[in-house]
Design an enzyme around this catalytic site. Sequence first.
Site, PDB file in Angstrom:
ATOM      1  N   ASP A  13       0.803  -1.227   0.000  1.00  0.00           N
ATOM      2  CA  ASP A  13       0.000   0.000   0.000  1.00  0.00           C
ATOM      3  C   ASP A  13       0.834   1.275   0.000  1.00  0.00           C
ATOM      4  O   ASP A  13       0.437   2.295   0.569  1.00  0.00           O
ATOM      5  CB  ASP A  13      -0.986   0.005   1.195  1.00  0.00           C
ATOM      6  CG  ASP A  13      -1.867  -1.220   1.205  1.00  0.00           C
ATOM      7  OD1 ASP A  13      -2.228  -1.687   0.120  1.00  0.00           O
ATOM      8  OD2 ASP A  13      -2.185  -1.720   2.309  1.00  0.00           O
ATOM      9  N   LYS A  16       1.781   2.059  -5.156  1.00  0.00           N
ATOM     10  CA  LYS A  16       2.350   1.493  -6.389  1.00  0.00           C
ATOM     11  C   LYS A  16       1.431   1.716  -7.589  1.00  0.00           C
ATOM     12  O   LYS A  16       1.885   2.092  -8.669  1.00  0.00           O
ATOM     13  CB  LYS A  16       2.592  -0.016  -6.207  1.00  0.00           C
ATOM     14  CG  LYS A  16       3.566  -0.355  -5.092  1.00  0.00           C
ATOM     15  CD  LYS A  16       3.666  -1.857  -4.869  1.00  0.00           C
ATOM     16  CE  LYS A  16       2.428  -2.491  -4.278  1.00  0.00           C
ATOM     17  NZ  LYS A  16       2.078  -2.083  -2.906  1.00  0.00           N
ATOM     18  N   LYS A  18      -0.810   4.001  -8.276  1.00  0.00           N
ATOM     19  CA  LYS A  18      -0.780   5.377  -8.806  1.00  0.00           C
ATOM     20  C   LYS A  18       0.469   5.605  -9.654  1.00  0.00           C
ATOM     21  O   LYS A  18       0.393   6.180 -10.741  1.00  0.00           O
ATOM     22  CB  LYS A  18      -0.805   6.395  -7.655  1.00  0.00           C
ATOM     23  CG  LYS A  18      -0.535   7.777  -8.207  1.00  0.00           C
ATOM     24  CD  LYS A  18      -0.313   8.911  -7.272  1.00  0.00           C
ATOM     25  CE  LYS A  18       0.343  10.026  -8.096  1.00  0.00           C
ATOM     26  NZ  LYS A  18       0.232  11.356  -7.514  1.00  0.00           N
ATOM     27  N   GLY A  40      -4.525  -4.441  -3.729  1.00  0.00           N
ATOM     28  CA  GLY A  40      -5.522  -3.417  -4.017  1.00  0.00           C
ATOM     29  C   GLY A  40      -4.760  -2.190  -4.447  1.00  0.00           C
ATOM     30  O   GLY A  40      -4.074  -1.575  -3.636  1.00  0.00           O
ATOM     31  N   HIS A  41      -4.805  -1.884  -5.730  1.00  0.00           N
ATOM     32  CA  HIS A  41      -4.035  -0.762  -6.262  1.00  0.00           C
ATOM     33  C   HIS A  41      -5.006   0.322  -6.727  1.00  0.00           C
ATOM     34  O   HIS A  41      -5.864   0.067  -7.573  1.00  0.00           O
ATOM     35  CB  HIS A  41      -3.140  -1.232  -7.415  1.00  0.00           C
ATOM     36  CG  HIS A  41      -2.076  -2.198  -6.971  1.00  0.00           C
ATOM     37  ND1 HIS A  41      -1.139  -2.737  -7.807  1.00  0.00           N
ATOM     38  CD2 HIS A  41      -1.789  -2.706  -5.738  1.00  0.00           C
ATOM     39  CE1 HIS A  41      -0.334  -3.534  -7.126  1.00  0.00           C
ATOM     40  NE2 HIS A  41      -0.722  -3.542  -5.874  1.00  0.00           N
ATOM     41  N   GLN A 226       2.016  -6.152  -3.138  1.00  0.00           N
ATOM     42  CA  GLN A 226       2.453  -6.279  -1.740  1.00  0.00           C
ATOM     43  C   GLN A 226       3.726  -5.439  -1.545  1.00  0.00           C
ATOM     44  O   GLN A 226       3.870  -4.425  -2.205  1.00  0.00           O
ATOM     45  CB  GLN A 226       2.691  -7.745  -1.345  1.00  0.00           C
ATOM     46  CG  GLN A 226       1.421  -8.582  -1.216  1.00  0.00           C
ATOM     47  CD  GLN A 226       0.821  -9.001  -2.542  1.00  0.00           C
ATOM     48  OE1 GLN A 226       1.457  -9.634  -3.356  1.00  0.00           O
ATOM     49  NE2 GLN A 226      -0.425  -8.656  -2.773  1.00  0.00           N
TER      50      GLN A 226
HETATM   51  P1  GDP Z   1      -0.780   0.226  -3.572  1.00  0.00           P
HETATM   52  O1  GDP Z   1      -1.354  -1.045  -3.044  1.00  0.00           O
HETATM   53  O2  GDP Z   1       0.683   0.336  -3.323  1.00  0.00           O
HETATM   54  O3  GDP Z   1      -1.127   0.485  -5.008  1.00  0.00           O
HETATM   55  O4  GDP Z   1      -1.463   1.390  -2.723  1.00  0.00           O
HETATM   56  P2  GDP Z   1      -3.034   1.527  -2.355  1.00  0.00           P
HETATM   57  O5  GDP Z   1      -3.757   1.983  -3.555  1.00  0.00           O
HETATM   58  O6  GDP Z   1      -3.522   0.319  -1.655  1.00  0.00           O
HETATM   59  O7  GDP Z   1      -2.962   2.637  -1.235  1.00  0.00           O
HETATM   60  C1  GDP Z   1      -2.468   3.909  -1.492  1.00  0.00           C
HETATM   61  C2  GDP Z   1      -3.576   4.938  -1.219  1.00  0.00           C
HETATM   62  O8  GDP Z   1      -3.012   6.229  -1.178  1.00  0.00           O
HETATM   63  C3  GDP Z   1      -4.628   4.987  -2.304  1.00  0.00           C
HETATM   64  O9  GDP Z   1      -5.847   5.353  -1.721  1.00  0.00           O
HETATM   65  C4  GDP Z   1      -4.126   6.084  -3.228  1.00  0.00           C
HETATM   66  O10 GDP Z   1      -5.170   6.723  -3.955  1.00  0.00           O
HETATM   67  C5  GDP Z   1      -3.524   7.042  -2.234  1.00  0.00           C
HETATM   68  N1  GDP Z   1      -2.361   7.814  -2.692  1.00  0.00           N
HETATM   69  C6  GDP Z   1      -1.365   7.454  -3.547  1.00  0.00           C
HETATM   70  N2  GDP Z   1      -0.428   8.435  -3.615  1.00  0.00           N
HETATM   71  C7  GDP Z   1      -0.847   9.410  -2.791  1.00  0.00           C
HETATM   72  C8  GDP Z   1      -0.300  10.682  -2.395  1.00  0.00           C
HETATM   73  O11 GDP Z   1       0.789  11.082  -2.805  1.00  0.00           O
HETATM   74  N3  GDP Z   1      -1.011  11.400  -1.487  1.00  0.00           N
HETATM   75  C9  GDP Z   1      -2.209  10.972  -0.984  1.00  0.00           C
HETATM   76  N4  GDP Z   1      -2.837  11.754  -0.097  1.00  0.00           N
HETATM   77  N5  GDP Z   1      -2.746   9.792  -1.319  1.00  0.00           N
HETATM   78  C10 GDP Z   1      -2.072   9.020  -2.204  1.00  0.00           C
HETATM   79  P1  IMO Z   2      -0.883  -4.260  -2.188  1.00  0.00           P
HETATM   80  O1  IMO Z   2      -0.430  -4.797  -3.521  1.00  0.00           O
HETATM   81  C1  IMO Z   2      -0.912  -4.677   2.152  1.00  0.00           C
HETATM   82  C2  IMO Z   2      -0.910  -8.748   3.760  1.00  0.00           C
HETATM   83  C3  IMO Z   2      -2.166  -9.192   4.493  1.00  0.00           C
HETATM   84  C4  IMO Z   2      -1.555 -10.151   5.497  1.00  0.00           C
HETATM   85  C5  IMO Z   2      -0.443 -10.828   4.694  1.00  0.00           C
HETATM   86  C6  IMO Z   2      -0.825 -12.161   4.106  1.00  0.00           C
HETATM   87  O2  IMO Z   2      -2.192  -3.571  -2.242  1.00  0.00           O
HETATM   88  O3  IMO Z   2       0.195  -3.451  -1.564  1.00  0.00           O
HETATM   89  P2  IMO Z   2      -2.339 -12.882   2.048  1.00  0.00           P
HETATM   90  O4  IMO Z   2      -3.793 -12.653   1.777  1.00  0.00           O
HETATM   91  O5  IMO Z   2      -1.429 -12.305   1.005  1.00  0.00           O
HETATM   92  O6  IMO Z   2      -2.003 -14.303   2.358  1.00  0.00           O
HETATM   93  O7  IMO Z   2      -2.050 -12.071   3.418  1.00  0.00           O
HETATM   94  O8  IMO Z   2      -0.110  -9.923   3.646  1.00  0.00           O
HETATM   95  N1  IMO Z   2      -1.134  -8.242   2.392  1.00  0.00           N
HETATM   96  C7  IMO Z   2      -1.097  -6.953   2.055  1.00  0.00           C
HETATM   97  N2  IMO Z   2      -0.923  -5.849   2.809  1.00  0.00           N
HETATM   98  N3  IMO Z   2      -1.032  -4.558   0.814  1.00  0.00           N
HETATM   99  C8  IMO Z   2      -1.169  -5.649   0.034  1.00  0.00           C
HETATM  100  O9  IMO Z   2      -1.155  -5.589  -1.311  1.00  0.00           O
HETATM  101  C9  IMO Z   2      -1.248  -6.914   0.657  1.00  0.00           C
HETATM  102  N4  IMO Z   2      -1.403  -8.176   0.203  1.00  0.00           N
HETATM  103  C10 IMO Z   2      -1.318  -8.982   1.269  1.00  0.00           C
HETATM  104  O10 IMO Z   2      -2.800  -8.109   5.110  1.00  0.00           O
HETATM  105  O11 IMO Z   2      -0.934  -9.430   6.536  1.00  0.00           O
HETATM  106 MG    MG Z   3      -2.910  -1.714  -1.809  1.00  0.00          MG
END
Ligand code: GDP
Ligand code: IMO
Ligand code: MG
Length: 432
Positions: A13, A16, A18, A40-41, A226
């Site tokens: 999270d 990535k 974005k 979840g991206h 991840q």
């Molecule tokens: P990922 O799993 O690495 O793709 O990240 P996620 O999408 O799960 O979580 C990142 C969250 O931060 C999402 O809600 C994005 O829309 C948000 N986000 C990404 N870059 C920025 C930023 O620079 N500032 C803010 N405020 N939010 C951001």
């Molecule tokens: P993105 O790509 C954050 C975490 C779960 C748990 C552990 C194992 O959005 O960054 P799993 O279901 O993979 O067997 O769970 O890994 N986890 C993540 N945490 N971002 C993710 O993906 C994750 N994918 C798995 O919360 O701790």
């Molecule tokens: Mg994510």
Amino acid sequence: MANVVLIGTQWGDEGKGKIVDLLTEWANVVVRFQGGNNAGHTLVIEGRRYALHLIPSGIMRPGKVCVIGSGVVVDLKILLDEIRLLKEESGREIISQLILSDEAHLILESHRRLDQARERQRGEAKIGTTGRGIGPAYESKMARWGLRLGDLLAPEAELHQRLATLLEQHNLLLEKIYREEPVSLVAVFRELKEAAALLKPAIRKVPYEMARCLDSGEAILFEGAQGTLLDIDHGTYPFVTSSSTLAANACASAGIGVRHIDEVVGVIKAYTTRVGSGPFPVELEDETGDQLRDKGGEFGTTTGRPRRCGWLDLVALRYAIMLNGLDSFALTKLDVLSGLKKIKVCEAYRLNGRIIDYFPSSITELERCEPVLTEYPGWDEDITAVLEYDRLPENARAYIAALEQKLGIPAMLVSVGPDRAQTILRHNPFAA
Ligand code: GDP
Ligand code: IMO
Ligand code: MG
């Protein structure tokens, strides 16, 4: 043209999705190489939010080829839902942009059920998985009775036989060990056949497709899911995911040689978050942690769970730089730090009264580590509309410069908001 791997440096999270969406402007092909719909991206384009779980984050750009490599585990129902949803949202026939590896393993209903049953059985000691069947699907793969996307193209009788063998094992576990209802062979087989009819044209031999792209000089972007500290080998085992999340796995999964990679970028969130259980030395279980969660919207994109929040951890980041061979980093969510009087950064750990600068392999040790923190002065300005590096507040620039100096690699971009446009690009790896 350059080929770039982008991975998460923390516990996922980092933002990535974005950054992949942004960089896809200059790439022809985007490849997801591990994990599944545990990811979840999130992309925000002109104010509209899209959450992707399986399809690469380059998909919102028409004409870009999106590949699912052999190292990904695919839940067909999720894939089909995502294709449908994206078609509704974009008006485009998404499937024509997709290439799916015939070697990618399937996540079946029984994998999901086993994941959830095991977590329930673990009780307090649960991993906190996403419950999507990820671990059990990789178990089947390693045990060598998994089903692959390519099996959907096999004669029906053969597919049926293979599925029956696998479900027999899974149903034994579900019924005898976990005291649960068995999974229906008939229903799962029907789902597989329906999916096969829709996905057939996209299922290919990915290494040959990649070789063609490399030969014709197309720019390829590899999208990690991840994060480094969730890596099955080098992460905080057993509180990790079941795949190799490191940059090196991009080549193995896509079936290309390692020498084709020109730059490896790590995404670093300006503070740290973690979902699920496991040690987290920089965790803030106080008002500042709550403030970061609220302001940063730190709730899971996949499960909606509140993310645990803490300061930036340089010990962990230096470890990630080493494991992935990072050339540069993308710094995200810097805007979330606006308004904090002081910003803290963990420089080292204190373990049993001793200062250490390495990331322990043993979680028992890591749990005992206390962060040694340094303070940086914060800034009050809202930076979400700043699009030039020099216009950032002086203290924000000083914070970035300090990170670059302590990590030994440059910040190739700074993200100041969730929208594609809220980005300060300092160095474009595809223009090198
Ligand atoms: P990922 O799993 O690495 O793709 O990240 P996620 O999408 O799960 O979580 C990142 C969250 O931060 C999402 O809600 C994005 O829309 C948000 N986000 C990404 N870059 C920025 C930023 O620079 N500032 C803010 N405020 N939010 C951001
Ligand atoms: P993105 O790509 C954050 C975490 C779960 C748990 C552990 C194992 O959005 O960054 P799993 O279901 O993979 O067997 O769970 O890994 N986890 C993540 N945490 N971002 C993710 O993906 C994750 N994918 C798995 O919360 O701790
Ligand atoms: Mg994510």
